[in-house]
Scaffold this motif. Structure first.
Motif, PDB file in Angstrom:
ATOM      1  N   TRP A   1       0.880  -1.182   0.000  1.00  0.00           N
ATOM      2  CA  TRP A   1       0.000   0.000   0.000  1.00  0.00           C
ATOM      3  C   TRP A   1       0.911   1.224   0.000  1.00  0.00           C
ATOM      4  CZ3 TRP A   1      -3.724  -2.649  -1.530  1.00  0.00           C
ATOM      5  CH2 TRP A   1      -4.128  -3.820  -0.926  1.00  0.00           C
ATOM      6  N   HIS A   2       1.690   1.306  -1.072  1.00  0.00           N
ATOM      7  CA  HIS A   2       2.852   2.186  -1.093  1.00  0.00           C
ATOM      8  C   HIS A   2       2.466   3.640  -1.334  1.00  0.00           C
ATOM      9  CE1 HIS A   2       7.165   2.525  -1.074  1.00  0.00           C
ATOM     10  NE2 HIS A   2       7.212   3.082  -2.268  1.00  0.00           N
ATOM     11  N   ASN A   3       1.360   3.860  -2.042  1.00  0.00           N
ATOM     12  CA  ASN A   3       0.903   5.246  -2.229  1.00  0.00           C
ATOM     13  C   ASN A   3       0.431   5.830  -0.887  1.00  0.00           C
ATOM     14  OD1 ASN A   3      -1.983   6.882  -3.123  1.00  0.00           O
ATOM     15  ND2 ASN A   3      -0.029   7.634  -3.914  1.00  0.00           N
ATOM     16  N   ASN A   4      -0.265   5.003  -0.104  1.00  0.00           N
ATOM     17  CA  ASN A   4      -0.644   5.457   1.239  1.00  0.00           C
ATOM     18  C   ASN A   4       0.610   5.807   2.038  1.00  0.00           C
ATOM     19  OD1 ASN A   4      -3.194   4.685   0.494  1.00  0.00           O
ATOM     20  ND2 ASN A   4      -3.252   2.845   1.772  1.00  0.00           N
ATOM     21  N   HIS A   5       1.624   4.964   1.901  1.00  0.00           N
ATOM     22  CA  HIS A   5       2.855   5.171   2.664  1.00  0.00           C
ATOM     23  C   HIS A   5       3.550   6.467   2.254  1.00  0.00           C
ATOM     24  CE1 HIS A   5       6.640   4.638   4.604  1.00  0.00           C
ATOM     25  NE2 HIS A   5       7.290   4.414   3.479  1.00  0.00           N
ATOM     26  N   HIS A   6       3.588   6.739   0.943  1.00  0.00           N
ATOM     27  CA  HIS A   6       4.218   7.991   0.512  1.00  0.00           C
ATOM     28  C   HIS A   6       3.414   9.205   0.966  1.00  0.00           C
ATOM     29  CE1 HIS A   6       7.856   7.352  -1.954  1.00  0.00           C
ATOM     30  NE2 HIS A   6       7.371   6.137  -2.107  1.00  0.00           N
ATOM     31  N   ALA A   7       2.082   9.042   1.092  1.00  0.00           N
ATOM     32  CA  ALA A   7       1.244  10.165   1.538  1.00  0.00           C
ATOM     33  C   ALA A   7       1.500  10.467   3.008  1.00  0.00           C
ATOM     34  CB  ALA A   7      -0.227   9.837   1.311  1.00  0.00           C
ATOM     35  N   ASP A   8       1.794   9.427   3.783  1.00  0.00           N
ATOM     36  CA  ASP A   8       1.933   9.603   5.238  1.00  0.00           C
ATOM     37  C   ASP A   8       3.046   8.668   5.724  1.00  0.00           C
ATOM     38  OD1 ASP A   8       1.592  10.171   7.875  1.00  0.00           O
ATOM     39  OD2 ASP A   8      -0.425   9.336   8.039  1.00  0.00           O
ATOM     40  N   PRO A   9       4.311   9.009   5.427  1.00  0.00           N
ATOM     41  CA  PRO A   9       5.415   8.055   5.624  1.00  0.00           C
ATOM     42  C   PRO A   9       5.610   7.604   7.071  1.00  0.00           C
ATOM     43  CG  PRO A   9       6.127   9.902   4.258  1.00  0.00           C
ATOM     44  CD  PRO A   9       4.772  10.265   4.802  1.00  0.00           C
ATOM     45  N   ARG A  10       5.308   8.451   8.028  1.00  0.00           N
ATOM     46  CA  ARG A  10       5.587   8.054   9.411  1.00  0.00           C
ATOM     47  C   ARG A  10       4.580   7.058   9.970  1.00  0.00           C
ATOM     48  NH1 ARG A  10       6.850  11.244  14.436  1.00  0.00           N
ATOM     49  NH2 ARG A  10       7.257   9.128  15.109  1.00  0.00           N
ATOM     50  N   ALA A  11       3.383   7.027   9.393  1.00  0.00           N
ATOM     51  CA  ALA A  11       2.341   6.164   9.951  1.00  0.00           C
ATOM     52  C   ALA A  11       2.808   4.709   9.976  1.00  0.00           C
ATOM     53  CB  ALA A  11       1.072   6.291   9.121  1.00  0.00           C
ATOM     54  N   ALA A  12       2.617   4.059  11.114  1.00  0.00           N
ATOM     55  CA  ALA A  12       2.986   2.642  11.209  1.00  0.00           C
ATOM     56  C   ALA A  12       2.011   1.779  10.434  1.00  0.00           C
ATOM     57  CB  ALA A  12       3.029   2.209  12.671  1.00  0.00           C
ATOM     58  N   SER A  13       0.843   2.331  10.113  1.00  0.00           N
ATOM     59  CA  SER A  13      -0.150   1.601   9.334  1.00  0.00           C
ATOM     60  C   SER A  13      -0.060   2.036   7.870  1.00  0.00           C
ATOM     61  CB  SER A  13      -1.546   1.909   9.879  1.00  0.00           C
ATOM     62  OG  SER A  13      -2.519   1.540   8.922  1.00  0.00           O
ATOM     63  N   HIS A  14       0.069   1.056   6.966  1.00  0.00           N
ATOM     64  CA  HIS A  14       0.113   1.392   5.542  1.00  0.00           C
ATOM     65  C   HIS A  14      -1.237   1.191   4.861  1.00  0.00           C
ATOM     66  CE1 HIS A  14       4.789   1.122   5.073  1.00  0.00           C
ATOM     67  NE2 HIS A  14       4.409   1.842   6.083  1.00  0.00           N
ATOM     68  N   GLY A  15      -2.126   0.432   5.487  1.00  0.00           N
ATOM     69  CA  GLY A  15      -3.471   0.266   4.936  1.00  0.00           C
ATOM     70  C   GLY A  15      -4.348   1.391   5.447  1.00  0.00           C
ATOM     71  N   HIS A  16      -4.948   2.165   4.533  1.00  0.00           N
ATOM     72  CA  HIS A  16      -5.776   3.288   4.967  1.00  0.00           C
ATOM     73  C   HIS A  16      -7.263   3.031   4.757  1.00  0.00           C
ATOM     74  CE1 HIS A  16      -2.367   6.553   4.847  1.00  0.00           C
ATOM     75  NE2 HIS A  16      -2.056   5.495   5.560  1.00  0.00           N
ATOM     76  N   ARG A  17      -7.616   1.987   4.002  1.00  0.00           N
ATOM     77  CA  ARG A  17      -9.018   1.615   3.836  1.00  0.00           C
ATOM     78  C   ARG A  17      -9.222   0.262   4.494  1.00  0.00           C
ATOM     79  NH1 ARG A  17      -9.950   3.345  -2.515  1.00  0.00           N
ATOM     80  NH2 ARG A  17      -9.925   5.583  -2.149  1.00  0.00           N
ATOM     81  N   TRP A  18     -10.459  -0.060   4.863  1.00  0.00           N
ATOM     82  CA  TRP A  18     -10.667  -1.255   5.684  1.00  0.00           C
ATOM     83  C   TRP A  18     -10.178  -2.514   4.994  1.00  0.00           C
ATOM     84  CZ3 TRP A  18     -13.579  -5.255   3.898  1.00  0.00           C
ATOM     85  CH2 TRP A  18     -14.466  -4.989   2.846  1.00  0.00           C
ATOM     86  N   TRP A  19     -10.243  -2.522   3.666  1.00  0.00           N
ATOM     87  CA  TRP A  19      -9.848  -3.745   2.953  1.00  0.00           C
ATOM     88  C   TRP A  19      -8.367  -3.734   2.552  1.00  0.00           C
ATOM     89  CZ3 TRP A  19      -8.331  -1.971  -1.740  1.00  0.00           C
ATOM     90  CH2 TRP A  19      -8.917  -0.764  -2.186  1.00  0.00           C
ATOM     91  N   GLU A  20      -7.659  -2.684   2.877  1.00  0.00           N
ATOM     92  CA  GLU A  20      -6.212  -2.664   2.609  1.00  0.00           C
ATOM     93  C   GLU A  20      -5.514  -3.325   3.809  1.00  0.00           C
ATOM     94  OE1 GLU A  20      -6.226   1.368  -0.192  1.00  0.00           O
ATOM     95  OE2 GLU A  20      -5.657   1.534   1.914  1.00  0.00           O
ATOM     96  N   ILE A  21      -5.492  -4.653   3.763  1.00  0.00           N
ATOM     97  CA  ILE A  21      -5.016  -5.445   4.910  1.00  0.00           C
ATOM     98  C   ILE A  21      -3.510  -5.238   5.089  1.00  0.00           C
ATOM     99  CG2 ILE A  21      -4.814  -7.772   5.891  1.00  0.00           C
ATOM    100  CD1 ILE A  21      -7.679  -7.520   5.383  1.00  0.00           C
ATOM    101  N   ASP A  22      -3.127  -4.996   6.316  1.00  0.00           N
ATOM    102  CA  ASP A  22      -1.725  -4.712   6.630  1.00  0.00           C
ATOM    103  C   ASP A  22      -1.324  -5.574   7.836  1.00  0.00           C
ATOM    104  OD1 ASP A  22       0.712  -3.681   7.328  1.00  0.00           O
ATOM    105  OD2 ASP A  22       0.059  -1.599   7.495  1.00  0.00           O
ATOM    106  N   LEU A  23      -0.784  -6.766   7.536  1.00  0.00           N
ATOM    107  CA  LEU A  23      -0.460  -7.710   8.621  1.00  0.00           C
ATOM    108  C   LEU A  23       0.607  -7.149   9.552  1.00  0.00           C
ATOM    109  CD1 LEU A  23      -0.400 -11.213   6.871  1.00  0.00           C
ATOM    110  CD2 LEU A  23      -2.165 -10.249   8.351  1.00  0.00           C
ATOM    111  N   ILE A  24       1.542  -6.386   8.976  1.00  0.00           N
ATOM    112  CA  ILE A  24       2.608  -5.831   9.824  1.00  0.00           C
ATOM    113  C   ILE A  24       1.989  -4.908  10.874  1.00  0.00           C
ATOM    114  CG2 ILE A  24       4.650  -4.322   9.865  1.00  0.00           C
ATOM    115  CD1 ILE A  24       5.334  -6.822   8.459  1.00  0.00           C
ATOM    116  N   TYR A  25       1.028  -4.102  10.454  1.00  0.00           N
ATOM    117  CA  TYR A  25       0.398  -3.195  11.421  1.00  0.00           C
ATOM    118  C   TYR A  25      -0.395  -3.992  12.454  1.00  0.00           C
ATOM    119  CZ  TYR A  25      -2.091   0.764  13.387  1.00  0.00           C
ATOM    120  OH  TYR A  25      -2.596   1.701  14.249  1.00  0.00           O
TER     121      TYR A  25
END
Ligand SMILES: [Zn+2]
Ligand SMILES: [Zn+2]
Length: 316
Positions: free
Chosen positions: A263-287
């Motif tokens: 979810w790399h576009n989300n990450h570039h929009a908000d690089p510090r966020a520990a969560s890379h999934g910004h929509r409910w279906w953007e599953i982010d196991l690391i987070y």
């Protein structure tokens, strides 16, 4: 759009390589390592090197070594400071990252911070707009004067190198010692388990070798290509939630392989966020794992997505 926010200038569709690149100068340490490990990974095709245990260790290793070592530790924790863990745990994750052979934490952090600073501009060390293979792997095989170690360390990794553990990884034989120890652990575990299980020494060597080939060599190469895909595929294919002014994309295939880094576009929009999934279906196991750590008191100062910042980047 907020009056204080000006629209980001769109990145061009094609880019030249960084001006400081000299394609005649091969970085032999990287080129030989990449070549040799790909050859070693091909041993996985030999029936004698096969075992299902090795395959399970390879697949699990992509998520344990790649997911926790590179994606959680090198990227979200060290590069972007999206969370804080106790030092013993941080170092444990960093050792998993070292076992992925993507160079030292300081080097990884420095190159990645430069990528964020110059994303999809000529000074980006690995933009795929200068060629898919360039962005995927080529960039590290030839000399780029911008990436001379001391220069980028000084500029991008001072905080990392204030830590004595990360300094030791630069200046002593600790890094290769960890890598070789990981070989021995995988081979030794297989060798010992088969002997204890009543196998002959020959069978023990075969089983130990299968764990080494699949659990280490094949897994390292797989994690390389998965990490490299974030740089290449996730800057070319997928959708954008945010107009970030570069070509970063949310790519579901890369997200699955990287436990959420796609979810790399989300990450570039908000690089510090520990969560890379910004929509409910953007599953982010690391987070999900970060939240688990937080729940049991092993992570704090977890940086949540900044909706205001993200909305501003989206031009809303
Ligand atoms: Zn990127
Ligand atoms: Zn990043």
């Amino acid at each position: 759009m907020s009056p204080t926010h000006t629209a980001a200038v769109a990145a061009p569709d094609r880019l030249p390589r960084p001006a400081a690149v000299d394609t005649r100068q091969i970085v032999w340490a990287y080129a030989v390592t990449v070549g040799v490990y790909h050859a070693l990974a091909l041993l996985a095709l030999l029936p004698w090197c096969f075992s299902w245990t090795g395959v399970i260790l390879a697949v699990g290793g992509v998520y344990v070594f790649g997911g926790l070592g590179i994606n959680l530790c090198f990227h979200r924790l060290l590069t972007h400071r999206g969370l804080v863990c106790p030092k013993w745990l941080e170092y444990g994750f960093a050792i998993l990252g070292v076992c992925c052979m993507q160079d030292t934490p300081a080097r990884w952090v420095a190159v990645h911070r430069r990528h964020h600073e110059h994303s999809d501009r000529q000074d980006d060390p690995h933009s795929p707009l200068a060629g898919f293979l360039w962005g995927h792997v080529g960039w590290m095989l030839v000399k780029n004067g911008d990436l001379s170690r001391l220069g980028i360390y000084d500029r991008y990794a001072k905080d990392i190198l204030r830590d004595p553990f990360y300094r030791r990884l630069e200046r002593t034989l600790l890094y290769p010692t960890i890598v070789i120890a990981s070989w021995l652990v995988f081979f030794g575990a297989g060798f010992g388990a088969r002997l204890i299980g009543g196998g002959t020494p020959g069978q023990a060597v075969q089983f130990g070798t299968s764990l080494l080939v699949w659990g280490v060599f094949f897994r390292i190469v797989a994690v390389w290509h998965i990490t490299w895909s974030v740089n290449s595929l996730s800057h070319l294919f997928g959708y954008q939630n945010y107009a970030t002014g570069e070509k970063s994309r949310n790519n579901w295939l890369v997200a699955i392989l990287t436990s959420g880094e796609g979810w790399h576009n989300n990450h570039h929009a908000d690089p510090r966020a520990a969560s890379h999934g910004h929509r409910w279906w953007e599953i982010d196991l690391i987070y999900g794992f970060v939240k688990l750590l937080e729940a049991v008191g092993l992570a704090k100062d977890v940086c949540r997505p900044n909706r205001r910042l993200a909305r501003a980047k989206a031009g809303k």
